[in-house]
Design an enzyme around this catalytic site. Structure first.
Site, PDB file in Angstrom:
ATOM      1  N   ASP A  16      27.905 -45.039  46.607  1.00 58.44           N
ATOM      2  CA  ASP A  16      27.919 -46.420  46.107  1.00 58.44           C
ATOM      3  C   ASP A  16      29.128 -46.673  45.208  1.00 58.44           C
ATOM      4  OD1 ASP A  16      26.898 -48.936  45.938  1.00 58.44           O
ATOM      5  OD2 ASP A  16      25.058 -48.395  44.913  1.00 58.44           O
ATOM      6  N   CYS A 240      27.673 -53.666  45.179  1.00 60.15           N
ATOM      7  CA  CYS A 240      27.563 -54.006  46.595  1.00 60.15           C
ATOM      8  C   CYS A 240      28.840 -54.718  47.053  1.00 60.15           C
ATOM      9  CB  CYS A 240      26.359 -54.915  46.813  1.00 60.15           C
ATOM     10  SG  CYS A 240      26.234 -55.491  48.502  1.00 60.15           S
TER      11      CYS A 240
END
Ligand SMILES: [Zn+2]
Length: 298
Positions: A16, A240
């Site tokens: 991530d 994100c």
């Protein structure tokens, strides 16, 4: 009581965190970062996503990276899987644990995975047992489970529907993701008892992002309602790539510091973890952020 259990920290920085960096980190350097995390006592690491390199070039070396890191005794490596091709690549490489990501809203799934949520679920129904046959563990991840950046709250029935499909194909571990950091302690305290009531056999984890410091409060709320696996990223890297505004991940060092104060064992040495954080910063050029700094740091 959850407090009597040990905490498991799932480090997601190599997936991530790195996926949002513009400059490619050489595979060797990624392996060195992971080694520093392992040296600090981190035992559960999401090391990459087997996403198409065209979408996230930073993670194009997932297979090569796995070859460099896989032989670390006692460490569990997990790969994020967005589609069948990605799954094939991961299993071919001998990855032992995969987590299939589905977004809780069609909007999110179309933006992230280029298909509707139902199409993702159909795919899982079709190939779920393939993972088992390959001798790997299949986990589920639900992105935007705690809120979609455009549509807001997601009905709990939608989460139930997705978890049901994961359970049908044998997943016992499901990650509930606050992919953009819009959860609140209130929401978490309400949601997890409902999930546990519906699926008493599932082992839950929570994937946390951080906006204005709420991530750490959300981690504590999750722990207090029995979630013993918390996902975080070294140095708070992450976010994100398809969300309209960034919110870094909760920093692993913040979690370890918090839970040390609570007397909860994570098995991670904070001093060594800070060395790993500094090493990451020396590579990615991240400026020290006050909210993720070591409290004793001058
Ligand atoms: Zn995330």
């Amino acid at each position: 009581m959850a407090k009597e259990q040990n905490l498991t920290i799932l480090e997601v920085g190599p997936r991530d965190g790195f996926q949002n960096l513009v400059e490619f980190i050489p595979t060797e350097k990624k392996a060195q970062i992971i080694q520093k995390l392992v040296d600090a006592g981190v035992r559960y690491i999401e090391f990459a996503s087997f996403v198409h390199p065209k979408w996230i070039p930073q993670l194009a070396d997932a297979a090569e990276l796995y070859s460099l890191i896989k032989d670390r005794p006692g460490v569990t490596y997990r790969a994020l899987i967005p589609n069948e091709k990605g799954l094939e690549r991961a299993l071919e490489k001998g990855v032992k644990e995969v987590t299939w990501v589905v977004c809780a809203t069609d909007r999110g799934n179309l933006a992230n995975l280029n298909m509707t949520t139902e199409q993702s679920l159909e795919m899982i129904r079709r190939i779920g047992t393939r993972v088992k046959r390959a001798g790997a563990k299949f986990c589920g991840s639900i992105a935007y489970a705690l809120g979609d950046p455009i549509e807001g709250d997601v009905p709990i029935e939608k989460i139930f529907e997705i978890v049901r499909v994961f359970r049908q194909v044998g997943a016992t571990d499901v990650s509930i993701a606050d992919s953009i950091g819009i959860a609140s302690p209130l929401k978490i305290r309400k949601m997890f008892p409902e999930l546990a009531n519906e699926f008493p056999d599932v082992r839950w984890s929570i994937h946390l992002h951080n906006i204005l410091g709420l991530g750490i409060a959300n981690a504590l709320a999750a722990w207090e309602v029995g979630v013993t696996t918390l996902e975080s990223s070294i140095a708070g890297l992450g976010g994100c790539p398809y969300a309209p505004y960034p919110g870094g991940n909760v920093a692993t060092e913040e979690l370890v510091y918090l839970f040390n104060k609570l007397g909860v064992h994570s098995g991670i040495n904070l001093d060594k973890l800070m060395e790993a954080r500094d090493f990451v910063r020396s590579i990615v050029g991240e400026k020290p952020k006050k909210q993720v700094g070591h409290p004793e740091e001058k």
